[in-house]
Motif scaffolding. Structure first.
Motif, PDB file in Angstrom:
ATOM      1  N   ILE A   7     -11.260  15.171  37.976  1.00  0.00           N
ATOM      2  CA  ILE A   7     -10.298  16.203  38.345  1.00  0.00           C
ATOM      3  C   ILE A   7     -10.959  17.553  38.081  1.00  0.00           C
ATOM      4  O   ILE A   7     -11.433  17.807  36.971  1.00  0.00           O
ATOM      5  N   GLY A   8     -11.007  18.392  39.099  1.00  0.00           N
ATOM      6  CA  GLY A   8     -11.511  19.747  38.948  1.00  0.00           C
ATOM      7  C   GLY A   8     -10.344  20.705  38.775  1.00  0.00           C
ATOM      8  O   GLY A   8      -9.310  20.552  39.433  1.00  0.00           O
ATOM      9  N   ILE A   9     -10.515  21.665  37.885  1.00  0.00           N
ATOM     10  CA  ILE A   9      -9.480  22.669  37.659  1.00  0.00           C
ATOM     11  C   ILE A   9     -10.121  24.045  37.716  1.00  0.00           C
ATOM     12  O   ILE A   9     -11.098  24.308  37.002  1.00  0.00           O
ATOM     13  N   THR A  10      -9.586  24.908  38.574  1.00  0.00           N
ATOM     14  CA  THR A  10     -10.045  26.287  38.650  1.00  0.00           C
ATOM     15  C   THR A  10      -8.912  27.216  38.230  1.00  0.00           C
ATOM     16  O   THR A  10      -7.746  26.959  38.522  1.00  0.00           O
ATOM     17  N   THR A  11      -9.289  28.273  37.530  1.00  0.00           N
ATOM     18  CA  THR A  11      -8.302  29.224  37.036  1.00  0.00           C
ATOM     19  C   THR A  11      -8.942  30.602  36.924  1.00  0.00           C
ATOM     20  O   THR A  11     -10.088  30.732  36.500  1.00  0.00           O
ATOM     21  N   LEU A  12      -8.182  31.618  37.320  1.00  0.00           N
ATOM     22  CA  LEU A  12      -8.598  33.007  37.169  1.00  0.00           C
ATOM     23  C   LEU A  12      -7.995  33.571  35.888  1.00  0.00           C
ATOM     24  O   LEU A  12      -6.851  33.261  35.546  1.00  0.00           O
ATOM     25  N   SER A  35      -6.854  11.163  30.376  1.00  0.00           N
ATOM     26  CA  SER A  35      -8.264  10.917  30.061  1.00  0.00           C
ATOM     27  C   SER A  35      -8.674   9.450  30.136  1.00  0.00           C
ATOM     28  O   SER A  35      -9.859   9.143  30.220  1.00  0.00           O
ATOM     29  N   SER A  36      -7.726   8.531  30.133  1.00  0.00           N
ATOM     30  CA  SER A  36      -8.113   7.122  30.242  1.00  0.00           C
ATOM     31  C   SER A  36      -8.551   6.781  31.670  1.00  0.00           C
ATOM     32  O   SER A  36      -9.255   5.802  31.880  1.00  0.00           O
ATOM     33  N   VAL A  37      -8.164   7.606  32.634  1.00  0.00           N
ATOM     34  CA  VAL A  37      -8.475   7.331  34.033  1.00  0.00           C
ATOM     35  C   VAL A  37      -9.393   8.393  34.644  1.00  0.00           C
ATOM     36  O   VAL A  37     -10.188   8.097  35.523  1.00  0.00           O
ATOM     37  N   TYR A  38      -9.301   9.638  34.156  1.00  0.00           N
ATOM     38  CA  TYR A  38     -10.015  10.756  34.772  1.00  0.00           C
ATOM     39  C   TYR A  38     -10.861  11.518  33.768  1.00  0.00           C
ATOM     40  O   TYR A  38     -10.531  11.618  32.595  1.00  0.00           O
ATOM     41  N   LYS A  39     -11.951  12.075  34.290  1.00  0.00           N
ATOM     42  CA  LYS A  39     -12.727  13.080  33.570  1.00  0.00           C
ATOM     43  C   LYS A  39     -12.319  14.429  34.158  1.00  0.00           C
ATOM     44  O   LYS A  39     -11.852  14.509  35.297  1.00  0.00           O
ATOM     45  N   PHE A  40     -12.533  15.476  33.399  1.00  0.00           N
ATOM     46  CA  PHE A  40     -12.164  16.818  33.836  1.00  0.00           C
ATOM     47  C   PHE A  40     -13.391  17.707  33.892  1.00  0.00           C
ATOM     48  O   PHE A  40     -14.288  17.608  33.061  1.00  0.00           O
ATOM     49  N   ILE A  41     -13.390  18.578  34.883  1.00  0.00           N
ATOM     50  CA  ILE A  41     -14.403  19.615  34.972  1.00  0.00           C
ATOM     51  C   ILE A  41     -13.675  20.909  35.325  1.00  0.00           C
ATOM     52  O   ILE A  41     -12.789  20.925  36.178  1.00  0.00           O
ATOM     53  N   TYR A  42     -14.048  21.973  34.627  1.00  0.00           N
ATOM     54  CA  TYR A  42     -13.357  23.249  34.764  1.00  0.00           C
ATOM     55  C   TYR A  42     -14.281  24.306  35.362  1.00  0.00           C
ATOM     56  O   TYR A  42     -15.483  24.298  35.091  1.00  0.00           O
ATOM     57  N   SER A  43     -13.683  25.194  36.112  1.00  0.00           N
ATOM     58  CA  SER A  43     -14.387  26.389  36.545  1.00  0.00           C
ATOM     59  C   SER A  43     -13.425  27.557  36.386  1.00  0.00           C
ATOM     60  O   SER A  43     -12.371  27.604  37.026  1.00  0.00           O
ATOM     61  N   PHE A  44     -13.807  28.460  35.492  1.00  0.00           N
ATOM     62  CA  PHE A  44     -12.984  29.627  35.201  1.00  0.00           C
ATOM     63  C   PHE A  44     -13.696  30.883  35.686  1.00  0.00           C
ATOM     64  O   PHE A  44     -14.918  31.002  35.548  1.00  0.00           O
ATOM     65  N   TYR A  67     -17.547  25.558  33.677  1.00  0.00           N
ATOM     66  CA  TYR A  67     -18.287  26.762  34.011  1.00  0.00           C
ATOM     67  C   TYR A  67     -17.397  27.973  33.787  1.00  0.00           C
ATOM     68  O   TYR A  67     -16.203  27.931  34.054  1.00  0.00           O
ATOM     69  N   LEU A  68     -18.018  29.054  33.334  1.00  0.00           N
ATOM     70  CA  LEU A  68     -17.322  30.319  33.209  1.00  0.00           C
ATOM     71  C   LEU A  68     -18.152  31.380  33.901  1.00  0.00           C
ATOM     72  O   LEU A  68     -19.310  31.595  33.548  1.00  0.00           O
ATOM     73  N   THR A  69     -17.560  32.026  34.870  1.00  0.00           N
ATOM     74  CA  THR A  69     -18.157  33.199  35.479  1.00  0.00           C
ATOM     75  C   THR A  69     -17.380  34.390  34.943  1.00  0.00           C
ATOM     76  O   THR A  69     -16.158  34.458  35.100  1.00  0.00           O
ATOM     77  N   TYR A  93     -12.109  36.074  44.390  1.00  0.00           N
ATOM     78  CA  TYR A  93     -12.229  35.530  43.040  1.00  0.00           C
ATOM     79  C   TYR A  93     -12.084  34.013  43.041  1.00  0.00           C
ATOM     80  O   TYR A  93     -12.824  33.308  42.357  1.00  0.00           O
ATOM     81  N   ARG A  94     -11.124  33.497  43.794  1.00  0.00           N
ATOM     82  CA  ARG A  94     -10.924  32.033  43.824  1.00  0.00           C
ATOM     83  C   ARG A  94     -12.133  31.330  44.433  1.00  0.00           C
ATOM     84  O   ARG A  94     -12.513  30.247  43.983  1.00  0.00           O
ATOM     85  N   ASN A  95     -12.724  31.922  45.459  1.00  0.00           N
ATOM     86  CA  ASN A  95     -13.927  31.333  46.045  1.00  0.00           C
ATOM     87  C   ASN A  95     -15.080  31.341  45.045  1.00  0.00           C
ATOM     88  O   ASN A  95     -15.850  30.379  44.962  1.00  0.00           O
ATOM     89  N   ARG A  96     -15.216  32.410  44.278  1.00  0.00           N
ATOM     90  CA  ARG A  96     -16.261  32.486  43.258  1.00  0.00           C
ATOM     91  C   ARG A  96     -16.016  31.438  42.170  1.00  0.00           C
ATOM     92  O   ARG A  96     -16.944  30.863  41.617  1.00  0.00           O
TER      93      ARG A  96
END
Length: 127
Positions: A7-12, A35-44, A67-69, A93-96
């Motif tokens: 699961i990817g999560i993006t947040t501004l 977490s028993s079924v999915y891993k998470f990756i974040y981009s902030f 990731y943090l930009t 910003y969301r595209n970045r």
């Protein structure tokens, strides 16, 4: 052993210190639930904060995949005023924010507002 889907999560973020702990706690609860079924990756994406938002995010991400930009663009805060320029800038910003995740095989991508409190079961129900 079956590989976990991602699961990817993006947040501004901007000047979020007053509510960042609550927002990140919502993500922690989501991790616990799934977490028993999915891993998470974040981009902030954080920009132009004058508080310690970026440091909070760096610390939180240090124990997770993500990731943090963080940029200083010297642009005004738009708040919630309707404006074509605001909409264009938020899209930029969301595209970045999305860019670091494009090469990951995501099962789901959630674009979350950092200052919204949501029912913790909402994302699970959406899945």
């Amino acid at each position: 052993m079956k590989l976990k889907r991602i699961i990817g999560i993006t947040t501004l973020w901007r000047d979020s210190a007053s509510y960042i702990r609550k927002s990140l706690n919502q993500l922690e609860l989501l991790e616990e639930e799934l977490s028993s079924v999915y891993k998470f990756i974040y981009s902030f994406y954080e920009n132009d904060s004058v508080d310690d938002t970026a440091e909070h995010l760096r610390t939180w991400l240090s124990s997770r995949k993500g990731y943090l930009t963080s940029e200083k663009n010297s642009l005004p805060q738009w708040n919630s005023l309707p404006s074509k320029q605001r909409t264009k800038q938020l899209a930029n910003y969301r595209n970045r924010c999305l860019h670091p995740l494009v090469n990951h095989q995501l099962a789901y991508l959630f674009v979350l507002d950092s200052d919204i409190n949501y029912d913790i079961n909402l994302l699970s129900r959406m899945i």
